[in-house]
Design a protein around this motif. Structure first.
Motif, PDB file in Angstrom:
ATOM      1  N   GLN A  45       0.808  -1.532  -0.351  1.00  0.00           N
ATOM      2  CA  GLN A  45      -0.220   0.143   0.030  1.00  0.00           C
ATOM      3  C   GLN A  45       0.572   1.379   0.260  1.00  0.00           C
ATOM      4  O   GLN A  45       0.092   2.289  -0.395  1.00  0.00           O
ATOM      5  CB  GLN A  45      -0.719  -0.185   1.488  1.00  0.00           C
ATOM      6  CG  GLN A  45      -0.484   0.437   2.901  1.00  0.00           C
ATOM      7  CD  GLN A  45      -1.271  -0.101   3.636  1.00  0.00           C
ATOM      8  OE1 GLN A  45      -2.567  -0.127   3.257  1.00  0.00           O
ATOM      9  NE2 GLN A  45      -1.221  -0.315   4.412  1.00  0.00           N
ATOM     10  N   ALA A 102      -0.030   3.372  -2.749  1.00  0.00           N
ATOM     11  CA  ALA A 102      -1.300   2.999  -3.669  1.00  0.00           C
ATOM     12  C   ALA A 102      -1.700   4.004  -2.837  1.00  0.00           C
ATOM     13  O   ALA A 102      -1.751   4.448  -1.717  1.00  0.00           O
ATOM     14  CB  ALA A 102      -1.438   2.143  -2.682  1.00  0.00           C
ATOM     15  N   LYS A 104      -5.209   4.119  -1.079  1.00  0.00           N
ATOM     16  CA  LYS A 104      -6.735   3.597   0.181  1.00  0.00           C
ATOM     17  C   LYS A 104      -8.354   3.898  -0.877  1.00  0.00           C
ATOM     18  O   LYS A 104      -8.844   5.222  -0.851  1.00  0.00           O
ATOM     19  CB  LYS A 104      -6.730   3.282   1.099  1.00  0.00           C
ATOM     20  CG  LYS A 104      -5.225   2.762   1.698  1.00  0.00           C
ATOM     21  CD  LYS A 104      -5.507   3.224   3.432  1.00  0.00           C
ATOM     22  CE  LYS A 104      -4.499   2.516   3.781  1.00  0.00           C
ATOM     23  NZ  LYS A 104      -4.112   3.178   4.855  1.00  0.00           N
ATOM     24  N   GLN A 161     -11.263   1.376   3.581  1.00  0.00           N
ATOM     25  CA  GLN A 161     -10.311  -0.094   4.791  1.00  0.00           C
ATOM     26  C   GLN A 161     -11.449   0.466   5.907  1.00  0.00           C
ATOM     27  O   GLN A 161     -12.136   1.263   6.138  1.00  0.00           O
ATOM     28  CB  GLN A 161      -9.664   1.012   5.048  1.00  0.00           C
ATOM     29  CG  GLN A 161      -8.498   0.515   6.053  1.00  0.00           C
ATOM     30  CD  GLN A 161      -7.642   0.995   6.456  1.00  0.00           C
ATOM     31  OE1 GLN A 161      -6.429   1.629   5.586  1.00  0.00           O
ATOM     32  NE2 GLN A 161      -6.568   0.994   7.635  1.00  0.00           N
ATOM     33  N   LEU A 178      -7.374  -1.619  -2.407  1.00  0.00           N
ATOM     34  CA  LEU A 178      -5.814  -0.661  -2.930  1.00  0.00           C
ATOM     35  C   LEU A 178      -6.022  -0.210  -4.493  1.00  0.00           C
ATOM     36  O   LEU A 178      -6.108  -1.361  -5.121  1.00  0.00           O
ATOM     37  CB  LEU A 178      -5.049  -1.483  -2.490  1.00  0.00           C
ATOM     38  CG  LEU A 178      -4.388  -1.766  -1.091  1.00  0.00           C
ATOM     39  CD1 LEU A 178      -3.245  -2.198  -0.264  1.00  0.00           C
ATOM     40  CD2 LEU A 178      -4.722  -0.130  -0.033  1.00  0.00           C
TER      41      LEU A 178
END
Length: 150
Positions: A85, A88, A90, A93, A105
């Motif tokens: 991550q 990346a 998100k 979550q 992700l």
């Protein structure tokens, strides 16, 4: 006989060079270790689809693994996800009882491909699902396809 050996070698070399790039596309990710380590273990279901089978969905690669009743796998996967991550985005979550239970992700593009990782674990950790996707479509379109209600 010697000529046929050379021909076989030449054909083999050409096939090796012509293998689709997507076979190594996720190898730069930590989650590739999950598929390598757990893919053939008892109680695990792994699916890998590519090419024509995915044409209707505009995906170039779909790889998933479902792991049942292996708490150590959950810890290992969460460590891999923590590394992947970095850099990346998100998309979603969910933390449940202090543990990561769901994450989506959006990874940085690799060439023309958008890449996504989806992870879900039951609160007991009994069942873990990890999915890796590649598509030339935008990430939002991929998620809408996957998550649309039927």
């Amino acid at each position: 006989m010697r000529r046929s050996t050379k021909l076989c070698f030449l054909l083999f070399a050409m096939m090796a060079l012509a293998l689709p790039q997507h076979l190594a596309a996720q190898k730069d990710l930590q989650i590739s270790k999950v598929f390598d380590i757990y893919g053939k273990k008892k109680g695990v279901t792994m699916v890998e689809l590519s090419g024509e089978m995915l044409g209707d969905y505009n995906l170039s690669l779909f790889k998933s693994i479902v792991i049942n009743d292996d708490p150590g796998a959950g810890d290992f996967i969460r460590k891999c996800l923590a590394k992947d991550q970095e850099g990346a985005k998100k998309v979603k979550q969910v933390i449940s009882s202090g543990n990561l239970s769901t994450i989506i992700l959006q990874l940085p593009r690799k060439g023309r491909l958008n890449r996504l990782i989806l992870y879900n674990a039951t609160s007991s950790g009994y069942k873990i699902t990890l999915v890796y996707l590649e598509s030339s479509d935008e990430a939002d379109d991929i998620l809408n396809l996957l998550l649309k209600k039927k």
